[in-house]
Design a protein around this motif. Structure first.
Motif, PDB file in Angstrom:
ATOM      1  N   GLN A  26      34.829  20.181  58.236  1.00 49.44           N
ATOM      2  CA  GLN A  26      36.086  19.373  57.920  1.00 49.44           C
ATOM      3  C   GLN A  26      36.060  18.488  58.293  1.00 49.44           C
ATOM      4  O   GLN A  26      37.229  17.678  56.710  1.00 49.44           O
ATOM      5  N   ILE A  27      36.257  17.370  59.173  1.00 51.93           N
ATOM      6  CA  ILE A  27      36.359  15.699  58.929  1.00 51.93           C
ATOM      7  C   ILE A  27      36.013  15.579  58.066  1.00 51.93           C
ATOM      8  O   ILE A  27      36.135  14.584  57.224  1.00 51.93           O
ATOM      9  N   TYR A  28      34.139  15.823  57.898  1.00 53.86           N
ATOM     10  CA  TYR A  28      33.595  15.171  56.852  1.00 53.86           C
ATOM     11  C   TYR A  28      34.161  15.725  55.472  1.00 53.86           C
ATOM     12  O   TYR A  28      34.726  14.644  54.889  1.00 53.86           O
ATOM     13  N   LEU A  29      34.720  16.632  54.871  1.00 52.16           N
ATOM     14  CA  LEU A  29      35.322  16.957  53.893  1.00 52.16           C
ATOM     15  C   LEU A  29      36.265  16.405  53.217  1.00 52.16           C
ATOM     16  O   LEU A  29      36.828  16.097  52.253  1.00 52.16           O
ATOM     17  N   GLN A  30      37.457  16.076  54.202  1.00 48.88           N
ATOM     18  CA  GLN A  30      38.516  15.147  54.341  1.00 48.88           C
ATOM     19  C   GLN A  30      38.469  13.875  54.103  1.00 48.88           C
ATOM     20  O   GLN A  30      38.858  13.721  53.443  1.00 48.88           O
ATOM     21  N   ALA A  31      37.521  13.091  54.917  1.00 50.41           N
ATOM     22  CA  ALA A  31      37.405  11.769  55.055  1.00 50.41           C
ATOM     23  C   ALA A  31      36.288  11.927  53.006  1.00 50.41           C
ATOM     24  O   ALA A  31      36.800  10.385  52.837  1.00 50.41           O
ATOM     25  N   ARG A  32      35.359  12.893  52.644  1.00 54.57           N
ATOM     26  CA  ARG A  32      35.248  12.788  51.543  1.00 54.57           C
ATOM     27  C   ARG A  32      35.352  13.858  50.739  1.00 54.57           C
ATOM     28  O   ARG A  32      34.756  14.780  49.938  1.00 54.57           O
ATOM     29  N   SER A  33      36.558  13.798  50.130  1.00 55.39           N
ATOM     30  CA  SER A  33      37.468  15.285  49.530  1.00 55.39           C
ATOM     31  C   SER A  33      37.106  14.661  47.896  1.00 55.39           C
ATOM     32  O   SER A  33      36.805  15.818  47.171  1.00 55.39           O
ATOM     33  N   ASP A  34      36.352  13.475  47.764  1.00 53.89           N
ATOM     34  CA  ASP A  34      35.115  13.529  45.999  1.00 53.89           C
ATOM     35  C   ASP A  34      34.351  14.062  45.995  1.00 53.89           C
ATOM     36  O   ASP A  34      33.991  14.232  44.840  1.00 53.89           O
ATOM     37  N   SER A  35      33.852  13.870  47.256  1.00 56.98           N
ATOM     38  CA  SER A  35      32.372  14.825  46.945  1.00 56.98           C
ATOM     39  C   SER A  35      32.241  15.641  46.512  1.00 56.98           C
ATOM     40  O   SER A  35      32.355  16.626  46.318  1.00 56.98           O
ATOM     41  N   ALA A  36      31.057  16.013  46.258  1.00 56.74           N
ATOM     42  CA  ALA A  36      30.365  17.601  45.502  1.00 56.74           C
ATOM     43  C   ALA A  36      30.704  18.454  45.908  1.00 56.74           C
ATOM     44  O   ALA A  36      30.720  19.255  45.274  1.00 56.74           O
ATOM     45  N   VAL A  37      29.993  18.434  47.400  1.00 54.72           N
ATOM     46  CA  VAL A  37      30.269  19.506  47.959  1.00 54.72           C
ATOM     47  C   VAL A  37      31.075  19.779  49.301  1.00 54.72           C
ATOM     48  O   VAL A  37      32.022  21.108  49.078  1.00 54.72           O
TER      49      VAL A  37
END
Length: 167
Positions: A26-37
């Motif tokens: 969750q922390i990773y995806l919040q920091a990189r919300s523009d990520s393809a995954v």
């Protein structure tokens, strides 16, 4: 370690690990919300858990057979190195920090598997030692009982009577 206790410890470990993976994802995806995954949260958590399970149990179950020879230990280390490299490969196109962020948790999982195996083995060896001590004490008691039995007592008296000089 008793099997039910060992199973409970493993389940508890994996629950804690799963919570840890969910939080970090969750922390990773919040920091990189523009990520393809970013849209594949469940998939990422499942993938991390699957990789951790493979590494953990390859290590945990591979240590006892690998203790037999140096070649077996090298084979186990090679398999683990291959798995870590294989799991880290997708991150290699994003940079060194992504590779390290993939490799370090897997190395921690391998380390924890070694710790779990050593603890499990030490508890099992202690239990075997206590069982052997109990068997030894029971054998000594049986020997003492046999030496004090009426039959052996009368044989000793007869032997003493025969061997003692007549006065």
């Amino acid at each position: 370690m008793k099997k039910p206790v060992e199973i409970i410890v493993h389940i508890f470990f994996w629950l804690i690990f799963t919570a840890f993976v969910v939080i970090l994802t969750q922390i990773y995806l919040q920091a990189r919300s523009d990520s393809a995954v970013a849209q594949h949260f469940i998939y990422l958590v499942f993938l991390e858990l699957a990789m951790a399970l493979i590494l953990f149990y390859t290590t945990f179950l591979g240590i006892p057979p690998a203790r037999g020879s140096k070649r077996s230990l090298i084979l186990l280390a090679t398999i683990l190195l291959f798995l870590v490299a294989f799991f880290a490969f997708p991150a290699s196109r994003h940079g060194i920090w992504q590779v390290l962020s993939s490799v370090v948790p897997h190395l921690i999982v391998i380390f924890l598997a070694v710790v779990f195996r050593r603890f499990s083995d030490s508890v099992r060896l202690e239990k075997e030692k206590q069982e052997l001590m109990l068997q030894n004490a029971q054998s000594e008691l049986a020997l003492l009982k046999m030496q004090v039995s009426p039959h052996s007592y009368s044989i000793h008296l007869i032997t003493l009577t025969i061997l003692s000089p007549v006065m």
